[in-house]
Design a protein around this motif. Sequence first.
Motif, PDB file in Angstrom:
ATOM      1  N   VAL A 115      -8.680  21.597 -65.504  1.00  0.00           N
ATOM      2  CA  VAL A 115      -9.678  22.671 -65.540  1.00  0.00           C
ATOM      3  C   VAL A 115     -10.768  22.234 -66.502  1.00  0.00           C
ATOM      4  N   CYS A 116     -12.000  22.197 -66.022  1.00  0.00           N
ATOM      5  CA  CYS A 116     -13.131  21.818 -66.868  1.00  0.00           C
ATOM      6  C   CYS A 116     -13.979  23.047 -67.174  1.00  0.00           C
ATOM      7  N   ILE A 117     -14.183  23.286 -68.457  1.00  0.00           N
ATOM      8  CA  ILE A 117     -15.032  24.380 -68.917  1.00  0.00           C
ATOM      9  C   ILE A 117     -16.273  23.756 -69.551  1.00  0.00           C
ATOM     10  N   ALA A 118     -17.441  24.059 -68.995  1.00  0.00           N
ATOM     11  CA  ALA A 118     -18.692  23.481 -69.471  1.00  0.00           C
ATOM     12  C   ALA A 118     -19.486  24.505 -70.270  1.00  0.00           C
ATOM     13  N   GLN A 119     -19.815  24.141 -71.503  1.00  0.00           N
ATOM     14  CA  GLN A 119     -20.719  24.927 -72.337  1.00  0.00           C
ATOM     15  C   GLN A 119     -22.120  24.406 -72.042  1.00  0.00           C
ATOM     16  N   VAL A 120     -23.011  25.281 -71.592  1.00  0.00           N
ATOM     17  CA  VAL A 120     -24.338  24.875 -71.127  1.00  0.00           C
ATOM     18  C   VAL A 120     -25.404  25.583 -71.955  1.00  0.00           C
ATOM     19  N   GLU A 121     -26.362  24.806 -72.483  1.00  0.00           N
ATOM     20  CA  GLU A 121     -27.449  25.397 -73.262  1.00  0.00           C
ATOM     21  C   GLU A 121     -28.477  26.074 -72.367  1.00  0.00           C
ATOM     22  N   THR A 122     -28.862  25.420 -71.272  1.00  0.00           N
ATOM     23  CA  THR A 122     -29.839  25.979 -70.341  1.00  0.00           C
ATOM     24  C   THR A 122     -29.188  26.073 -68.973  1.00  0.00           C
ATOM     25  N   LEU A 123     -29.100  27.285 -68.445  1.00  0.00           N
ATOM     26  CA  LEU A 123     -28.503  27.502 -67.130  1.00  0.00           C
ATOM     27  C   LEU A 123     -29.614  27.806 -66.135  1.00  0.00           C
ATOM     28  N   VAL A 124     -29.643  27.034 -65.038  1.00  0.00           N
ATOM     29  CA  VAL A 124     -30.666  27.208 -64.013  1.00  0.00           C
ATOM     30  C   VAL A 124     -29.993  27.533 -62.686  1.00  0.00           C
ATOM     31  N   PRO A 125     -30.734  28.100 -61.747  1.00  0.00           N
ATOM     32  CA  PRO A 125     -30.149  28.408 -60.430  1.00  0.00           C
ATOM     33  C   PRO A 125     -29.727  27.139 -59.686  1.00  0.00           C
ATOM     34  N   ALA A 126     -28.722  27.288 -58.826  1.00  0.00           N
ATOM     35  CA  ALA A 126     -28.274  26.179 -57.990  1.00  0.00           C
ATOM     36  C   ALA A 126     -29.449  25.640 -57.184  1.00  0.00           C
ATOM     37  N   GLY A 127     -29.539  24.326 -57.075  1.00  0.00           N
ATOM     38  CA  GLY A 127     -30.619  23.693 -56.336  1.00  0.00           C
ATOM     39  C   GLY A 127     -31.838  23.376 -57.177  1.00  0.00           C
ATOM     40  N   SER A 128     -31.873  23.817 -58.429  1.00  0.00           N
ATOM     41  CA  SER A 128     -33.029  23.574 -59.300  1.00  0.00           C
ATOM     42  C   SER A 128     -33.062  22.158 -59.869  1.00  0.00           C
ATOM     43  N   LEU A 129     -31.910  21.526 -59.966  1.00  0.00           N
ATOM     44  CA  LEU A 129     -31.850  20.196 -60.568  1.00  0.00           C
ATOM     45  C   LEU A 129     -32.101  19.116 -59.530  1.00  0.00           C
ATOM     46  N   ASP A 130     -32.859  18.114 -59.922  1.00  0.00           N
ATOM     47  CA  ASP A 130     -33.061  16.938 -59.074  1.00  0.00           C
ATOM     48  C   ASP A 130     -31.721  16.207 -59.013  1.00  0.00           C
ATOM     49  N   PRO A 131     -31.153  15.997 -57.840  1.00  0.00           N
ATOM     50  CA  PRO A 131     -29.851  15.339 -57.736  1.00  0.00           C
ATOM     51  C   PRO A 131     -29.787  13.984 -58.442  1.00  0.00           C
ATOM     52  N   ALA A 132     -30.901  13.279 -58.524  1.00  0.00           N
ATOM     53  CA  ALA A 132     -30.923  11.984 -59.196  1.00  0.00           C
ATOM     54  C   ALA A 132     -30.761  12.124 -60.711  1.00  0.00           C
ATOM     55  N   GLN A 133     -30.981  13.321 -61.250  1.00  0.00           N
ATOM     56  CA  GLN A 133     -30.870  13.539 -62.685  1.00  0.00           C
ATOM     57  C   GLN A 133     -29.506  14.093 -63.106  1.00  0.00           C
ATOM     58  N   VAL A 134     -28.675  14.458 -62.148  1.00  0.00           N
ATOM     59  CA  VAL A 134     -27.362  15.047 -62.442  1.00  0.00           C
ATOM     60  C   VAL A 134     -26.409  13.960 -62.938  1.00  0.00           C
ATOM     61  N   HIS A 135     -25.802  14.188 -64.102  1.00  0.00           N
ATOM     62  CA  HIS A 135     -24.850  13.238 -64.675  1.00  0.00           C
ATOM     63  C   HIS A 135     -23.418  13.530 -64.250  1.00  0.00           C
ATOM     64  N   LEU A 136     -23.120  14.791 -63.937  1.00  0.00           N
ATOM     65  CA  LEU A 136     -21.778  15.162 -63.491  1.00  0.00           C
ATOM     66  C   LEU A 136     -21.907  16.188 -62.378  1.00  0.00           C
TER      67      LEU A 136
END
Length: 160
Positions: A115-136
Motif C-alpha cells: 500500500v503506497c500513501i503519497a503526501q502531495v504538496e500540490t494536488l491537480v486534477p487528473a490529466g493536468s500533468l504532462d505524461p513525460a514529466q511524471v516520475h511515478l
Amino acid sequence: YLSGELEVELTPQGTLAEKLRAGGTGIPAFFTAAGVGTPVSDGGLPWRYRSDGSVAIASPAKEVRTFHGRRFVLEESITADYALVHALIGDTDGNLVFNKAARNFNPLAAMAGTVCIAQVETLVPAGSLDPAQVHLPGVFVDRIVHTGPQTKLIERRTVS
C-alpha cells in the motif's frame, strides 16, 4: 542502536535502491559486486547490540558466486506493507512528480510497498500533468494526502 534498542542492517546505498526496485518488480533476489569481500558478504556486521555493548545479533554470511571471473554477492529484495512517499505535485489519479533528489528513492519505495500513501504538496486534477514529466505512475499509489506546501519547522540553526 548502540544501546541495543534497535536492530539495524547496514546496506550499501546502491544495493538498497536495487533491493527496493527488485521487490517492487517481483524479483526475489539478485547478484551484485558491491560488498564482496567485506563484512556485508562475509557476515559479522552487528545488527543488534546488548545493553553491555556486546553484539547480540550479527549478520550472517551471504551466498557469493563467480560469474565470468568476478565475484558477486546474493542480495534479497525488499518489500513492505506500507510505503510512505512525498511528492511535490500529484494528480487525483496518483501520478506523482518528485522534487530533485526525492526522485532517487521515492519511486522505488512506492513500488516496493503493498500500500503506497503519497503526501502531495500540490494536488491537480487528473490529466493536468504532462505524461513525460511524471516520475511515478498512479498505478503504484493507493492513497493521496494533500498537505499543501511544506515548511521545515524542525530545522533550526544550532551554531552561532
